[in-house]
Design an enzyme around this catalytic site. Structure first.
Site, PDB file in Angstrom:
ATOM      1  N   GLU A 166      -3.976  41.389  29.335  1.00 40.61           N
ATOM      2  CA  GLU A 166      -3.481  42.779  28.795  1.00 40.61           C
ATOM      3  C   GLU A 166      -2.702  43.449  29.460  1.00 40.61           C
ATOM      4  O   GLU A 166      -3.077  44.630  29.918  1.00 40.61           O
ATOM      5  CB  GLU A 166      -4.853  43.663  28.426  1.00 40.61           C
ATOM      6  CG  GLU A 166      -6.032  42.802  27.293  1.00 40.61           C
ATOM      7  CD  GLU A 166      -6.789  43.629  26.768  1.00 40.61           C
ATOM      8  OE1 GLU A 166      -7.271  44.636  27.365  1.00 40.61           O
ATOM      9  OE2 GLU A 166      -7.553  43.272  25.628  1.00 40.61           O
ATOM     10  N   GLU A 356     -10.340  37.108  23.228  1.00 33.75           N
ATOM     11  CA  GLU A 356     -11.404  38.379  23.090  1.00 33.75           C
ATOM     12  C   GLU A 356     -11.747  38.844  21.739  1.00 33.75           C
ATOM     13  O   GLU A 356     -10.761  39.141  20.833  1.00 33.75           O
ATOM     14  CB  GLU A 356     -11.348  39.128  24.057  1.00 33.75           C
ATOM     15  CG  GLU A 356     -11.495  39.131  25.270  1.00 33.75           C
ATOM     16  CD  GLU A 356     -11.087  40.410  26.424  1.00 33.75           C
ATOM     17  OE1 GLU A 356     -11.242  41.524  25.941  1.00 33.75           O
ATOM     18  OE2 GLU A 356     -10.847  40.224  27.408  1.00 33.75           O
TER      19      GLU A 356
HETATM   20  O1  LIG Z   1     -13.519  47.130  25.756  1.00 36.10           O
HETATM   21  C1  LIG Z   1     -14.168  45.727  25.645  1.00 36.10           C
HETATM   22  C2  LIG Z   1     -13.262  44.839  26.589  1.00 36.10           C
HETATM   23  C3  LIG Z   1     -13.366  44.945  28.059  1.00 36.10           C
HETATM   24  O2  LIG Z   1     -14.641  44.919  28.665  1.00 36.10           O
HETATM   25  C4  LIG Z   1     -12.286  43.676  28.221  1.00 36.10           C
HETATM   26  O3  LIG Z   1     -12.357  43.703  29.950  1.00 36.10           O
HETATM   27  C5  LIG Z   1     -10.799  43.916  28.132  1.00 36.10           C
HETATM   28  O4  LIG Z   1     -10.029  42.815  28.118  1.00 36.10           O
HETATM   29  C6  LIG Z   1     -10.887  44.537  26.717  1.00 36.10           C
HETATM   30  N1  LIG Z   1      -9.688  44.780  26.203  1.00 36.10           N
HETATM   31  C7  LIG Z   1     -10.036  45.515  25.045  1.00 36.10           C
HETATM   32  C8  LIG Z   1      -8.965  45.987  23.762  1.00 36.10           C
HETATM   33  C9  LIG Z   1      -7.877  46.675  24.618  1.00 36.10           C
HETATM   34  C10 LIG Z   1      -8.309  48.279  25.306  1.00 36.10           C
HETATM   35  C11 LIG Z   1      -8.956  48.004  26.440  1.00 36.10           C
HETATM   36  C12 LIG Z   1      -9.437  49.233  27.188  1.00 36.10           C
HETATM   37  C13 LIG Z   1      -9.260  50.524  26.599  1.00 36.10           C
HETATM   38  C14 LIG Z   1      -8.521  50.362  25.387  1.00 36.10           C
HETATM   39  C15 LIG Z   1      -8.085  49.176  24.630  1.00 36.10           C
HETATM   40  C16 LIG Z   1     -11.525  45.577  24.983  1.00 36.10           C
HETATM   41  N2  LIG Z   1     -11.679  44.896  25.986  1.00 36.10           N
END
Ligand SMILES: OC[C@@H]1[C@@H](O)[C@H](O)[C@@H](O)c2[nH]c(CCc3ccccc3)c[n+]21
Length: 449
Positions: A166, A356
């Site tokens: 990301e 994910e």
């Molecule tokens: O938030 C849940 C997971 C994280 O625990 C992972 O480490 C990370 O890869 C991840 N990405 C996203 C979507 C993108 C996002 C992340 C954080 C804040 C806003 C958007 C959701 N998550």
């Protein structure tokens, strides 16, 4: 939908990341990361939570792999903590760090689980942040050196690699919104960093091709992609969609697949931020180092309309009626289908993995030894159905890694948000499979539902 069966050899997996699960931050020579510094800075993380202990996976990995085996996982996505390998980011290698990941990979292979390894999932060595972090172009070379070392040590057994997790979040949430490490609020800095992240990705792909370990190996990048929908069919809202889709999706998809930034966004950034700084040869390097697969992290959609202020970037998010997760993200499985079809149509992507997908809900408490997370089970089922429809419509989707194998450190939300299919009691660190994990075990066994 009646019973659905996924393609043979479809990889059903689960995902985690080093800083979120390992703990043991001062054990065996690990160096400080920017998330150690950020989480220990008062006010940055909810309740002052840190990854100091997390799930203590560093010391409990054999038990965790055994549980993955019991669930029948075919694949497991994890990330390597750069500061365990190069405590100062470069120079002296930490052998005990290499030993840990070697043992983890051996445990996974013994359990019949295929590893897919993310090289960077946000835990930059603090020593590199001290010399500018991703804003310092030299860090792109230090990343390639670190990647090369990992290919050399694990590449005989690890055949699926992800350079970055990301880059949009790394650049903008960490350097424009200030909500993630290192916590800056400078949009121009964030735009410059996106270019260095993509450059480092290209250099790491190039290093893989030169490593001699890429026989039968695949390398890709994981992007958080969000399908964007207009609040109305007005021209203003269409322009808002165009910006948001460019800002979040096309800015990374175009360089990776087409070797050039999208003109509309590039023009806007150069005009407003005098960024990114692109040197001759950069775009060719990015264009010439193709990926074997695209990793997609999908959670929700965006619905936007033109904001009150003027300008291409004037965008206001709308939150339609519907079901939302604990993160405030709309449950919208159709968005996964639409996203996959768009990537297939506009980018003719080679293999795709959902690296994910998952959700945090508040239904997570152990009652009589059971965590009845029906909301998560239904979230996953509806998204699996959307993925299946995309496969039926021609998308080369080869695998799906649920976020997350177990509850863990949810960045700025600390331990307050639980995404795991396995419950972690943070007092005792006891792992308890949730109802969703037991259902997932059957999905994997039947290769469908
Ligand atoms: O938030 C849940 C997971 C994280 O625990 C992972 O480490 C990370 O890869 C991840 N990405 C996203 C979507 C993108 C996002 C992340 C954080 C804040 C806003 C958007 C959701 N998550």
């Amino acid at each position: 939908m009646g019973k659905i069966t996924f393609p043979k050899d479809f990889i059903w997996g689960a995902a985690t990341a080093s800083y979120q699960i390992e703990g043991a931050v001062n054990q065996d020579g690990r160096g400080e990361s920017i998330w150690d510094r950020f989480s220990h800075t008062p006010g940055k993380v909810l309740n002052g939570d840190t990854g100091d202990v997390a799930c203590d996976h560093y010391n409990r990995y054999k038990e965790d792999v055994q549980l993955m085996k019991e669930l029948g996982l075919k694949g497991y996505r994890f990330s390597v903590a750069w500061p365990r390998i190069y405590p100062q980011g470069k120079g002296q290698v930490n052998q005990k760090g290499l030993d840990f990941y070697n043992s983890l990979v051996d445990e996974l292979l013994k359990a019949g689980i295929e590893p897919i390894v993310t090289l960077y999932h946000w835990d930059l060595p603090q020593a590199l942040q001290d010399i500018g972090g991703w804003d310092n172009r030299d860090v792109t070379d230090y990343f390639a050196d670190y990647a090369f070392k990992m290919y050399d040590v694990l590449g005989d057994r690890v055949k699926k690699w992800i350079t970055h997790n990301e880059p949009w979040v790394v650049a903008f949430v960490g350097n424009a919104f200030g909500e993630h490490a290192p916590g800056y609020k400078d949009f121009a800095l964030a735009v410059r960093i996106t270019h260095h992240l993509l450059l480092s990705h290209a250099k790491a792909v190039q290093a893989y091709r030169q490593s001699g370990n890429d026989d039968g190996g695949q390398i890709g990048i994981t992007l958080n992609l969000t399908p964007v929908y207009p609040d109305s069919d007005s021209p203003e809202d269409s322009e808002a969609v165009q910006f948001q889709d460019g800002f979040q999706n096309r800015w990374f998809l175009d360089p990776v697949f087409k070797g050039a930034y999208p003109e509309d966004i590039l023009e806007f950034y150069q005009e407003k931020y005098n960024a990114p700084v692109i040197r001759p040869g950069d775009m060719e390097l990015i264009a010439d180092n193709h990926i074997d697969f695209l990793g997609i992290n999908y959670y929700t959609r965006a619905v936007v309309k033109k904001g009150r202020e003027s300008g291409f970037d004037s965008v206001e998010h709308v939150h339609p009626e519907g079901k939302y997760t604990e993160m405030g993200w709309e449950v919208y499985p159709e968005g996964l289908y639409d996203l996959l079809m768009r990537i297939h149509r506009d980018y003719n992507a080679p293999n795709i993995y959902i690296t994910e997908n998952g959700a945090a809900f508040k239904d997570d408490k152990v009652v009589d030894g059971i965590v009845d997370d029906q909301d998560r089970l239904e979230y996953l089922k509806s998204h699996f159905e959307a993925a299946y429809r995309a496969i039926q419509d021609g998308v080369n989707l080869k695998g799906y890694y649920v976020w997350s194998f177990m509850d863990n450190f949810e960045w700025a939300y600390g331990y307050s948000k639980r995404f795991g299919i396995v419950y972690v009691d943070y007092e005792t660190l006891k792992r308890t499979p949730k109802k969703s994990a037991l259902w997932y075990r059957d999905v994997i066994a039947d290769n469908g539902f």
